[in-house]
Design a protein around this motif. Structure first.
Motif, PDB file in Angstrom:
ATOM      1  N   GLU A  44       0.750  -1.174  -0.060  1.00  0.00           N
ATOM      2  CA  GLU A  44      -0.030  -0.001  -0.145  1.00  0.00           C
ATOM      3  C   GLU A  44       0.985   1.157  -0.066  1.00  0.00           C
ATOM      4  O   GLU A  44       1.785   1.184   0.928  1.00  0.00           O
ATOM      5  N   PRO A  66     -12.254   4.885   2.548  1.00  0.00           N
ATOM      6  CA  PRO A  66     -11.074   5.316   3.178  1.00  0.00           C
ATOM      7  C   PRO A  66     -10.627   4.551   4.308  1.00  0.00           C
ATOM      8  O   PRO A  66     -11.563   4.182   5.160  1.00  0.00           O
ATOM      9  N   LEU A  86     -10.481  -7.736   3.617  1.00  0.00           N
ATOM     10  CA  LEU A  86      -9.732  -7.493   4.604  1.00  0.00           C
ATOM     11  C   LEU A  86      -9.961  -6.139   5.536  1.00  0.00           C
ATOM     12  O   LEU A  86     -10.541  -5.306   4.847  1.00  0.00           O
TER      13      LEU A  86
HETATM   14  C1  LIG Z   1      -4.677  -3.192   8.334  1.00  0.00           C
HETATM   15  C2  LIG Z   1      -4.412  -2.708   6.977  1.00  0.00           C
HETATM   16  O1  LIG Z   1      -3.891  -3.292   6.251  1.00  0.00           O
HETATM   17  C3  LIG Z   1      -5.074  -1.524   6.622  1.00  0.00           C
HETATM   18  O2  LIG Z   1      -4.379  -0.736   6.090  1.00  0.00           O
HETATM   19  C4  LIG Z   1      -6.424  -1.745   5.980  1.00  0.00           C
HETATM   20  O3  LIG Z   1      -6.577  -0.863   4.832  1.00  0.00           O
HETATM   21  C5  LIG Z   1      -7.799  -1.977   6.883  1.00  0.00           C
HETATM   22  O4  LIG Z   1      -8.422  -0.783   6.686  1.00  0.00           O
HETATM   23  P1  LIG Z   1      -9.831  -0.636   7.991  1.00  0.00           P
HETATM   24  O5  LIG Z   1      -9.095  -0.400   8.916  1.00  0.00           O
HETATM   25  O6  LIG Z   1     -10.547   0.460   7.279  1.00  0.00           O
HETATM   26  O7  LIG Z   1     -10.479  -1.833   7.895  1.00  0.00           O
END
Ligand SMILES: CC(=O)[C@@H](O)[C@H](O)COP(=O)(O)O
Length: 269
Positions: A113, A170, A218
């Motif tokens: 990411e 987001p 996820l």
């Molecule tokens: C834990 C992880 O990888 C975060 O970057 C993910 O994008 C989760 O997002 P949320 O906390 O909105 O579920």
């Protein structure tokens, strides 16, 4: 035995990521829990088999004197998925993945990411593309957090990413799936798993992602910041399963007008 009791539901194929199969389609993060004990309980209750870890923010061995997350999330039990949370450039993200590979004895599955700005934590797609290319060339198996743009998702797949992970909303917002149409298009085009990543707020959001045909979801904040994280972890597990079954069952068509559910001229059986 009645006739209906003999009916067997067709078996679903397990989730396959980079040649490894998983029974659970729920992937969870490890941030924001009260303590490591709660983290471990929530993850166990969720039934997740893949657990993502922010390498820059979590101790997985970098600081031998601090509590180590891997003490409660055993790498022999779970697939640890290092992620590059907190990286805003391709260079930082690549460096972070290499650090994770060292810390985890050559582990090459990563969640990439690359973030655009601190206010939205929206993915920086130009930098994501650069990092993905470099990591794949270096032998990493890249699961990639991306915008919900169907063309970019396809491009990432064509580059060799092993899974695409469009945001629902987001990170940490809990707003749920903002663009179901785009997620649906991404699913239709994809030959690699599509996992909604980020923005899930509650169980119905997870079920919607699965009903759209996603291969998994996820999430982190929705569980960690629930009033009762353990109960929410269980709710999410059920929602993912229910959403998947509903997708496989195929929903009834939506209609503008009513039609009686017990028609007078129906057949008796
Ligand atoms: C834990 C992880 O990888 C975060 O970057 C993910 O994008 C989760 O997002 P949320 O906390 O909105 O579920």
């Amino acid at each position: 035995m009645t006739e209906t009791a003999q009916i067997q539901l067709p078996e679903d194929k397990p989730l396959d990521i980079a040649g490894r199969t998983y029974q659970s389609r729920l992937l969870v993060g490890t941030g924001q829990y009260h303590d490591l004990m709660e983290t471990g309980h929530a993850i166990e209750t969720s039934g997740a088999e893949i657990v993502t870890v922010a390498v820059r923010r979590t101790n997985i061995g970098q600081n031998p004197d601090e509590p180590n997350l891997l003490d409660v999330v055993n790498p022999d039990t779970y697939t640890i998925l290092p992620n590059t949370a907190g990286c805003y450039t391709a260079k930082d993200a690549v460096r972070t993945c290499k650090l994770a590979r060292e810390l985890l004895d050559g582990h090459d599955l990563v969640k990439l990411e690359v973030l655009g700005d601190q206010k939205t934590l929206y993915p920086n797609m130009p930098e994501t593309l650069v990092a993905a290319e470099e990591l794949i060339k270096d032998g990493f198996k890249v699961m990639v957090y991306c915008s919900d743009d169907p063309l970019l998702a396809l491009r990432l797949e064509e580059m060799g990413c092993v899974a695409v992970m469009p945001l629902g909303a987001p990170i940490g917002s809990g707003l749920g799936i903002q663009n179901r149409y785009n997620i649906r298009l991404i699913v239709e085009n994809a030959s690699v798993p599509v996992l909604v990543d980020a923005g899930v707020g509650t169980a119905s959001d997870a079920a919607i992602a699965m009903e759209l045909g996603c291969d998994g979801v996820l999430m982190n904040t929705a569980i960690a910041k629930a009033r009762d994280p353990i109960k929410m972890a269980h709710a999410m597990r059920l929602a993912i399963e229910a959403g998947r079954e509903a997708y496989l069952a195929g929903r009834m068509p939506k209609k503008l007008y009513a039609s009686a559910s017990s028609p007078i001229d129906g057949t008796f059986f």
